[in-house]
Motif scaffolding. Structure first.
Motif, mmCIF file in Angstrom:
data_model
loop_
_atom_site.group_PDB
_atom_site.id
_atom_site.type_symbol
_atom_site.label_atom_id
_atom_site.label_comp_id
_atom_site.label_asym_id
_atom_site.label_seq_id
_atom_site.Cartn_x
_atom_site.Cartn_y
_atom_site.Cartn_z
ATOM 1 N N ARG A 35 94.136 -64.080 -0.533
ATOM 2 C CA ARG A 35 93.239 -63.042 -0.115
ATOM 3 C C ARG A 35 94.878 -62.352 1.340
ATOM 4 O O ARG A 35 95.349 -63.184 1.328
ATOM 5 C CB ARG A 35 91.962 -63.791 0.946
ATOM 6 C CG ARG A 35 91.266 -64.136 0.163
ATOM 7 C CD ARG A 35 90.004 -64.675 0.937
ATOM 8 N NE ARG A 35 88.264 -64.734 0.622
ATOM 9 C CZ ARG A 35 87.822 -65.459 0.560
ATOM 10 N NH1 ARG A 35 87.836 -65.561 2.137
ATOM 11 N NH2 ARG A 35 86.485 -65.705 -0.512
ATOM 12 N N GLN A 36 94.669 -61.356 1.065
ATOM 13 C CA GLN A 36 95.102 -60.411 2.666
ATOM 14 C C GLN A 36 94.300 -60.115 3.432
ATOM 15 O O GLN A 36 94.377 -58.937 2.934
ATOM 16 C CB GLN A 36 96.172 -59.719 1.522
ATOM 17 C CG GLN A 36 97.131 -58.510 1.969
ATOM 18 C CD GLN A 36 97.800 -58.369 1.456
ATOM 19 O OE1 GLN A 36 97.921 -57.615 0.109
ATOM 20 N NE2 GLN A 36 99.187 -57.909 2.091
ATOM 21 N N TRP A 42 98.931 -62.867 4.275
ATOM 22 C CA TRP A 42 98.197 -63.268 3.141
ATOM 23 C C TRP A 42 98.252 -64.814 3.256
ATOM 24 O O TRP A 42 98.485 -65.929 4.225
ATOM 25 C CB TRP A 42 98.904 -63.708 1.733
ATOM 26 C CG TRP A 42 99.586 -62.313 1.105
ATOM 27 C CD1 TRP A 42 99.303 -61.795 0.396
ATOM 28 C CD2 TRP A 42 100.977 -61.892 1.244
ATOM 29 N NE1 TRP A 42 99.923 -60.790 0.174
ATOM 30 C CE2 TRP A 42 101.019 -60.845 0.376
ATOM 31 C CE3 TRP A 42 102.536 -62.269 2.309
ATOM 32 C CZ2 TRP A 42 101.881 -59.727 0.971
ATOM 33 C CZ3 TRP A 42 103.231 -61.321 2.670
ATOM 34 C CH2 TRP A 42 102.943 -59.788 1.670
ATOM 35 N N TRP A 44 96.656 -68.458 1.399
ATOM 36 C CA TRP A 44 96.527 -68.660 0.179
ATOM 37 C C TRP A 44 96.034 -69.927 -0.008
ATOM 38 O O TRP A 44 95.429 -71.012 1.101
ATOM 39 C CB TRP A 44 98.082 -69.252 -0.300
ATOM 40 C CG TRP A 44 98.637 -68.406 -0.939
ATOM 41 C CD1 TRP A 44 99.617 -67.449 -0.374
ATOM 42 C CD2 TRP A 44 98.813 -67.583 -2.024
ATOM 43 N NE1 TRP A 44 99.998 -66.299 -1.188
ATOM 44 C CE2 TRP A 44 99.158 -66.771 -2.198
ATOM 45 C CE3 TRP A 44 97.947 -68.221 -3.563
ATOM 46 C CZ2 TRP A 44 100.008 -66.089 -3.508
ATOM 47 C CZ3 TRP A 44 98.341 -67.986 -4.793
ATOM 48 C CH2 TRP A 44 98.895 -67.154 -5.187
ATOM 49 N N SER A 55 103.393 -65.134 5.696
ATOM 50 C CA SER A 55 104.059 -64.087 6.451
ATOM 51 C C SER A 55 105.619 -63.495 6.935
ATOM 52 O O SER A 55 105.997 -64.150 6.304
ATOM 53 C CB SER A 55 103.070 -63.562 7.960
ATOM 54 O OG SER A 55 103.795 -64.290 8.812
#
Length: 86
Positions: A35-36, A42, A44, A55
């Motif tokens: 997801r961002q 991000w 994970w 990041s």
């Protein structure tokens, strides 16, 4: 000189495309989820529910506890479909 710049740019494109291909394979076949929550950040989630924040500042293992799960849930974009909120 122009040829050297062109070749350098092409090499960078190839490296980026390989990285994108690896990311796709990990997500699709490795059961990892990503997801961002905002640009450049991000989250994970591994198949074993370990969570990682990535990041430009580095990669941080958030673990698999309640805090990590809360971060994962909070990273859902507001306009996400219900199937994306797992």
């Amino acid at each position: 000189m122009k040829l050297a710049k062109l070749l350098s740019a092409k090499a960078a494109d190839v490296r980026r495309s390989k990285a994108i291909g690896i990311q796709h394979r990990v997500e699709t076949h490795g059961r990892w989820r990503v997801r961002q929550p905002e640009p450049g950040v991000w989250i994970w989630r591994s198949p074993h529910d370990a969570h990682y924040l990535i990041s430009n500042a580095g990669t941080y293992n958030l673990g698999d506890g309640p805090f990590a799960r809360r971060v994962w849930r909070a990273a859902v974009p507001p306009d996400a479909a219900p199937s994306q909120t797992e």
